[in-house]
Design a protein around this motif. Structure first.
Motif, mmCIF file in Angstrom:
data_model
loop_
_atom_site.group_PDB
_atom_site.id
_atom_site.type_symbol
_atom_site.label_atom_id
_atom_site.label_comp_id
_atom_site.label_asym_id
_atom_site.label_seq_id
_atom_site.Cartn_x
_atom_site.Cartn_y
_atom_site.Cartn_z
ATOM 1 N N GLU A 123 -35.068 4.838 21.734
ATOM 2 C CA GLU A 123 -35.133 3.972 20.555
ATOM 3 C C GLU A 123 -34.524 4.685 19.348
ATOM 4 O OE1 GLU A 123 -38.638 1.247 19.463
ATOM 5 O OE2 GLU A 123 -38.854 2.954 18.093
ATOM 6 N N VAL A 124 -33.702 3.977 18.586
ATOM 7 C CA VAL A 124 -33.121 4.518 17.351
ATOM 8 C C VAL A 124 -33.409 3.543 16.216
ATOM 9 C CG1 VAL A 124 -31.308 5.831 18.539
ATOM 10 C CG2 VAL A 124 -30.871 3.488 17.793
ATOM 11 N N THR A 125 -33.506 4.072 15.010
ATOM 12 C CA THR A 125 -33.863 3.262 13.841
ATOM 13 C C THR A 125 -32.819 3.453 12.740
ATOM 14 O OG1 THR A 125 -36.206 3.552 14.370
ATOM 15 C CG2 THR A 125 -35.657 2.773 12.141
ATOM 16 N N CYS A 126 -32.535 2.365 12.022
ATOM 17 C CA CYS A 126 -31.626 2.423 10.858
ATOM 18 C C CYS A 126 -32.387 3.043 9.695
ATOM 19 C CB CYS A 126 -31.124 1.020 10.513
ATOM 20 S SG CYS A 126 -30.014 0.991 9.081
ATOM 21 N N SER A 127 -31.924 4.227 9.212
ATOM 22 C CA SER A 127 -32.641 4.946 8.155
ATOM 23 C C SER A 127 -32.263 4.406 6.783
ATOM 24 C CB SER A 127 -32.321 6.441 8.230
ATOM 25 O OG SER A 127 -30.981 6.674 7.820
ATOM 26 N N VAL A 154 -24.988 1.084 29.526
ATOM 27 C CA VAL A 154 -26.203 1.058 28.717
ATOM 28 C C VAL A 154 -26.480 -0.371 28.250
ATOM 29 C CG1 VAL A 154 -27.343 1.915 26.634
ATOM 30 C CG2 VAL A 154 -25.809 3.415 27.931
ATOM 31 N N SER A 155 -27.740 -0.793 28.438
ATOM 32 C CA SER A 155 -28.170 -2.093 27.936
ATOM 33 C C SER A 155 -28.987 -1.891 26.658
ATOM 34 C CB SER A 155 -29.017 -2.821 28.987
ATOM 35 O OG SER A 155 -28.240 -3.090 30.153
ATOM 36 N N VAL A 156 -28.877 -2.856 25.738
ATOM 37 C CA VAL A 156 -29.499 -2.722 24.418
ATOM 38 C C VAL A 156 -30.378 -3.941 24.152
ATOM 39 C CG1 VAL A 156 -29.129 -2.352 21.964
ATOM 40 C CG2 VAL A 156 -27.439 -1.518 23.612
ATOM 41 N N VAL A 157 -31.541 -3.676 23.585
ATOM 42 C CA VAL A 157 -32.439 -4.726 23.142
ATOM 43 C C VAL A 157 -32.583 -4.615 21.625
ATOM 44 C CG1 VAL A 157 -34.778 -5.671 23.258
ATOM 45 C CG2 VAL A 157 -33.690 -4.744 25.323
ATOM 46 N N GLY A 158 -32.429 -5.739 20.928
ATOM 47 C CA GLY A 158 -32.627 -5.740 19.483
ATOM 48 C C GLY A 158 -31.373 -5.962 18.662
ATOM 49 N N LEU A 159 -30.252 -6.197 19.340
ATOM 50 C CA LEU A 159 -29.027 -6.463 18.572
ATOM 51 C C LEU A 159 -29.162 -7.777 17.812
ATOM 52 C CD1 LEU A 159 -26.220 -5.440 21.098
ATOM 53 C CD2 LEU A 159 -26.888 -4.251 19.012
ATOM 54 N N ILE A 198 -26.991 -4.964 10.280
ATOM 55 C CA ILE A 198 -28.194 -4.251 10.711
ATOM 56 C C ILE A 198 -28.754 -3.517 9.506
ATOM 57 C CG2 ILE A 198 -29.103 -2.506 12.289
ATOM 58 C CD1 ILE A 198 -26.769 -3.128 14.156
ATOM 59 N N LYS A 199 -29.936 -3.923 9.051
ATOM 60 C CA LYS A 199 -30.496 -3.409 7.815
ATOM 61 C C LYS A 199 -31.483 -2.284 8.066
ATOM 62 C CE LYS A 199 -29.972 -7.922 5.596
ATOM 63 N NZ LYS A 199 -30.655 -9.031 4.869
ATOM 64 N N TYR A 200 -31.923 -1.719 6.967
ATOM 65 C CA TYR A 200 -32.880 -0.603 7.005
ATOM 66 C C TYR A 200 -34.129 -0.984 7.807
ATOM 67 C CZ TYR A 200 -36.773 2.242 5.370
ATOM 68 O OH TYR A 200 -37.900 3.020 5.315
ATOM 69 N N GLY A 201 -34.525 -0.051 8.674
ATOM 70 C CA GLY A 201 -35.737 -0.238 9.483
ATOM 71 C C GLY A 201 -35.504 -0.950 10.798
ATOM 72 N N HIS A 202 -34.329 -1.497 10.998
ATOM 73 C CA HIS A 202 -34.045 -2.203 12.267
ATOM 74 C C HIS A 202 -34.032 -1.194 13.413
ATOM 75 C CE1 HIS A 202 -32.480 -5.856 14.291
ATOM 76 N NE2 HIS A 202 -31.961 -4.960 15.126
ATOM 77 N N LYS A 203 -34.596 -1.625 14.561
ATOM 78 C CA LYS A 203 -34.694 -0.734 15.724
ATOM 79 C C LYS A 203 -33.871 -1.294 16.878
ATOM 80 C CE LYS A 203 -39.410 0.742 14.534
ATOM 81 N NZ LYS A 203 -39.046 2.108 14.131
ATOM 82 N N LEU A 204 -33.283 -0.402 17.629
ATOM 83 C CA LEU A 204 -32.568 -0.737 18.858
ATOM 84 C C LEU A 204 -33.198 0.050 20.003
ATOM 85 C CD1 LEU A 204 -28.803 -0.675 17.721
ATOM 86 C CD2 LEU A 204 -30.292 -2.671 17.957
ATOM 87 N N GLN A 205 -33.340 -0.628 21.126
ATOM 88 C CA GLN A 205 -33.913 0.027 22.319
ATOM 89 C C GLN A 205 -32.893 -0.016 23.437
ATOM 90 O OE1 GLN A 205 -37.418 -2.389 22.721
ATOM 91 N NE2 GLN A 205 -38.639 -1.026 21.398
ATOM 92 N N PHE A 206 -32.812 1.099 24.185
ATOM 93 C CA PHE A 206 -31.781 1.259 25.206
ATOM 94 C C PHE A 206 -32.447 1.501 26.574
ATOM 95 C CE2 PHE A 206 -30.187 2.674 21.139
ATOM 96 C CZ PHE A 206 -28.946 2.085 21.037
ATOM 97 N N TYR A 207 -31.737 1.013 27.610
ATOM 98 C CA TYR A 207 -32.183 1.316 28.974
ATOM 99 C C TYR A 207 -30.968 1.200 29.881
ATOM 100 C CZ TYR A 207 -32.162 -3.741 29.733
ATOM 101 O OH TYR A 207 -31.776 -5.057 29.827
#
Length: 289
Positions: free
Chosen positions: A264-268, A230-235, A242-251
């Motif tokens: 896509e997942v988001t830090c709640s 899995v590759s990740v964008v947004g690290l 990684i703070k609230y609202g930060h998003k990570l995208q996977f492919y």
């Protein structure tokens, strides 16, 4: 004639013997004057020094002085054989005045059954108040009650020190007293902050808060395990938090692989990811029958 003389002589001798006998009886040693025995013992009293004599005869009197803390007047009179308590008196414990009440408190008798010499009372505070005096007892002495009246003060809790980024619900508008049972609730003033500690505290009977005050910290999400395909964008760079609202995208970077899970997942605001991290799996083909 001779017979008459004999009779007279015998009568004369009898008279002499009778007289001699009477003189012998009446001429014995005279009796001792009447006296009283040892001095009576009176509880809590002592014989007055003015009453002391070597011997006591009928009509003599004894005056007793009561000891410190006792009152009464005790007098004994010698009747020639024994001592008589003229009024059947005794030394009684000296009474103290009715104890004073104190604001927001009461007293109870803990030693004795009456407010007399030697009795002790104890003061206690009513619910919501506490004793601030070092001594909470008073004893009835010869001169009256000892010690000063104790004092009770209302039990209160100190207001919290409000820190940045925290909201306190329940604080009085002015310098009002925070009494027993008063409740404070806490929240953070930003969705990017998380409350660390209890959400509420209560003023206890000891004048302390039921728990330590909470604090607000930035919401941080821990980086979960990322599968090798899995590759990740947004690290964030340099392993920054990684703070609230930060998003990570996977492919999936390898051909023929399919992403299983959310792209896509988001830090709640609770410090959790909105969904589990996805994985990459090989594409499956189904042959027709």
């Amino acid at each position: 004639m001779e017979s008459n003389l004999v009779v007279l002589y015998i009568f004369f001798l009898a008279s002499i013997c009778t007289s001699a006998f009477d003189d012998g009886v009446n001429s014995g040693p005279s009796p001792e004057p009447s006296a009283c025995p040892e001095l009576p013992i009176v509880e809590n009293a002592e014989v007055s020094t003015t009453s002391f004599k070597s011997t006591y005869t009928k009509g003599d009197s004894l005056i007793y002085n009561c000891q410190q803390g006792y009152v009464g007047k005790v007098i004994f009179v010698c009747d020639g054989h024994k001592w008589e308590n003229t009024r059947n008196a005794k030394c009684s414990r000296k009474r103290c005045q009715l104890p004073e009440d104190i604001p927001n408190g009461r007293f109870t008798l803990i030693n004795g059954t009456e407010f007399v010499y030697g009795a002790t009372i104890k003061y206690t505070c009513k619910t919501g108040y506490r004793m601030v005096s070092l001594v909470d007892t008073r004893t009835c002495l010869a001169e009256g009650w000892n010690n000063h009246l104790p004092e009770c003060e209302e039990i209160t809790c100190s207001p919290p020190e409000v820190k940045d980024n925290i909201i306190v619900d329940g604080l009085p508008d002015y310098d009002s007293t925070l009494r027993i049972g008063h409740q404070l609730k806490f929240t953070c003033d930003s969705t990017g902050l998380m409350l660390v500690g209890p959400k509420e505290v209560i003023c206890d009977e000891n004048g302390e808060w039921s728990n330590q005050f909470p604090r607000c910290e930035e919401v941080i999400c821990d980086l979960k395990e990322i599968h090798g395909r899995v590759s990740v964008v947004g690290l964030p760079q340099k392993n920054a938090p990684i703070k609230y609202g930060h998003k990570l995208q996977f492919y999936c970077s390898q051909p023929g692989m399919v992403l299983r899970g959310n792209q896509e997942v988001t830090c709640s605001n609770e410090g959790h990811w909105s969904s589990p991290f996805p994985i990459c799996e090989g594409r499956s083909f189904h042959s027709s029958p």
